[in-house]
Design a protein around this motif. Structure first.
Motif, PDB file in Angstrom:
ATOM      1  N   CYS A  66       0.827  -1.210   0.000  1.00 38.19           N
ATOM      2  CA  CYS A  66       0.000   0.000   0.000  1.00 38.19           C
ATOM      3  C   CYS A  66       0.861   1.260   0.000  1.00 38.19           C
ATOM      4  O   CYS A  66       0.552   2.237  -0.696  1.00 38.19           O
ATOM      5  N   VAL A  67       1.951   1.243   0.764  1.00 40.50           N
ATOM      6  CA  VAL A  67       2.843   2.408   0.809  1.00 40.50           C
ATOM      7  C   VAL A  67       3.456   2.652  -0.565  1.00 40.50           C
ATOM      8  O   VAL A  67       3.513   3.786  -1.040  1.00 40.50           O
ATOM      9  N   PHE A  68       3.893   1.591  -1.228  1.00 38.52           N
ATOM     10  CA  PHE A  68       4.485   1.775  -2.553  1.00 38.52           C
ATOM     11  C   PHE A  68       3.429   2.204  -3.574  1.00 38.52           C
ATOM     12  O   PHE A  68       3.733   2.989  -4.465  1.00 38.52           O
ATOM     13  N   SER A  69       2.193   1.739  -3.423  1.00 39.65           N
ATOM     14  CA  SER A  69       1.118   2.214  -4.295  1.00 39.65           C
ATOM     15  C   SER A  69       0.877   3.708  -4.072  1.00 39.65           C
ATOM     16  O   SER A  69       0.664   4.461  -5.024  1.00 39.65           O
ATOM     17  N   HIS A  70       0.919   4.124  -2.816  1.00 39.65           N
ATOM     18  CA  HIS A  70       0.748   5.543  -2.483  1.00 39.65           C
ATOM     19  C   HIS A  70       1.882   6.358  -3.111  1.00 39.65           C
ATOM     20  O   HIS A  70       1.645   7.446  -3.669  1.00 39.65           O
ATOM     21  N   LEU A 108       3.564   5.598  -5.798  1.00 38.04           N
ATOM     22  CA  LEU A 108       3.337   5.658  -7.253  1.00 38.04           C
ATOM     23  C   LEU A 108       2.298   6.720  -7.602  1.00 38.04           C
ATOM     24  O   LEU A 108       2.452   7.461  -8.584  1.00 38.04           O
ATOM     25  N   LEU A 109       1.242   6.802  -6.797  1.00 39.87           N
ATOM     26  CA  LEU A 109       0.243   7.853  -7.002  1.00 39.87           C
ATOM     27  C   LEU A 109       0.865   9.239  -6.785  1.00 39.87           C
ATOM     28  O   LEU A 109       0.536  10.193  -7.497  1.00 39.87           O
ATOM     29  N   ALA A 110       1.767   9.339  -5.814  1.00 36.33           N
ATOM     30  CA  ALA A 110       2.441  10.614  -5.565  1.00 36.33           C
ATOM     31  C   ALA A 110       3.318  10.999  -6.756  1.00 36.33           C
ATOM     32  O   ALA A 110       3.392  12.178  -7.120  1.00 36.33           O
ATOM     33  N   LEU A 111       3.953  10.020  -7.357  1.00 36.44           N
ATOM     34  CA  LEU A 111       4.758  10.290  -8.552  1.00 36.44           C
ATOM     35  C   LEU A 111       3.868  10.814  -9.682  1.00 36.44           C
ATOM     36  O   LEU A 111       4.233  11.758 -10.386  1.00 36.44           O
ATOM     37  N   LEU A 112       2.703  10.222  -9.830  1.00 32.99           N
ATOM     38  CA  LEU A 112       1.738  10.687 -10.827  1.00 32.99           C
ATOM     39  C   LEU A 112       1.317  12.137 -10.535  1.00 32.99           C
ATOM     40  O   LEU A 112       1.228  12.958 -11.453  1.00 32.99           O
ATOM     41  N   MET A 113       1.103  12.444  -9.265  1.00 35.03           N
ATOM     42  CA  MET A 113       0.723  13.805  -8.872  1.00 35.03           C
ATOM     43  C   MET A 113       1.868  14.790  -9.142  1.00 35.03           C
ATOM     44  O   MET A 113       1.627  15.908  -9.608  1.00 35.03           O
TER      45      MET A 113
END
Length: 192
Positions: free
Chosen positions: A40-44, A46-51
């Motif tokens: 979940c942390v790594f998914s978060h 990845l979403l932060a990288l997208l942001m």
């Protein structure tokens, strides 16, 4: 160590395994949820990288750097909730440290930061874009929608919101299970 089909010890039929040692429940829960929380942390992240990619034009404008190809994309200006959410993704490193060191206090702080700086801004974004999203979903020819590259911005944001909300909910569930397991571990030590 005997093999499954090998010779059996005299006087046993093999069903006397119940007395053998097993791994304590809180260790099993901890190992399972540590792996899940890490995902979940790594998914978060990845979403932060997208942001961050979405916010690059704003960062470049603030640094007074002009790149024509990026300016031509006409990316909408970021709102305050995007900055807050991006700050919340920094708490992921605290969560990874808590997992690695099995620290209840760090995990509790991480739990609070994810709630405050990640889940709340995502809920705020859902409220901000709800009217346009609802209009897009219910009307045949919606008028006045904000578009980016021909796509409604509210639909793009709701795609992000759904994914981010799932990641945050699962993060909170797994972190809470770890907090309970680690606290119970401490109670078991005090009882002995």
């Amino acid at each position: 160590m005997a093999s499954r089909d090998g010779p059996m010890v005299a006087g046993t039929d093999g069903s006397d395994f119940i007395h053998r040692e097993t791994v304590a429940t809180h260790y099993q829960i901890s190992a399972l949820n540590k792996g899940r929380l890490r995902k979940c942390v790594f998914s978060h992240l990845l979403l932060a990288l997208l942001m961050v990619v979405k916010m690059v034009p704003d960062f470049l404008d603030r640094l007074d750097i002009f790149i024509l190809e990026i300016e031509e994309l006409e990316v909408p200006q970021p709102l305050k909730w995007e900055y807050v959410w991006l700050m919340g993704s920094l708490a992921s490193f605290l969560g990874l440290t808590a997992i690695r060191k099995n620290r209840v206090i760090l995990l509790q702080i991480y739990f609070g930061l994810i709630n405050l700086l990640s889940t709340v801004p995502i809920l705020l974004a859902a409220m901000i874009y709800f009217k346009e999203f609802f209009e897009y979903c219910t009307e045949d020819e919606p008028q006045g929608l904000q578009l980016w590259q021909g796509y409604p911005v509210s639909v793009l944001w709701y795609s992000f919101i759904v994914i981010a909300m799932q990641v945050h909910i699962f993060t909170l569930i797994f972190a809470w299970k770890l907090i309970l397991a680690w606290k119970n571990r401490g109670m078991a030590k005090k009882v002995q």
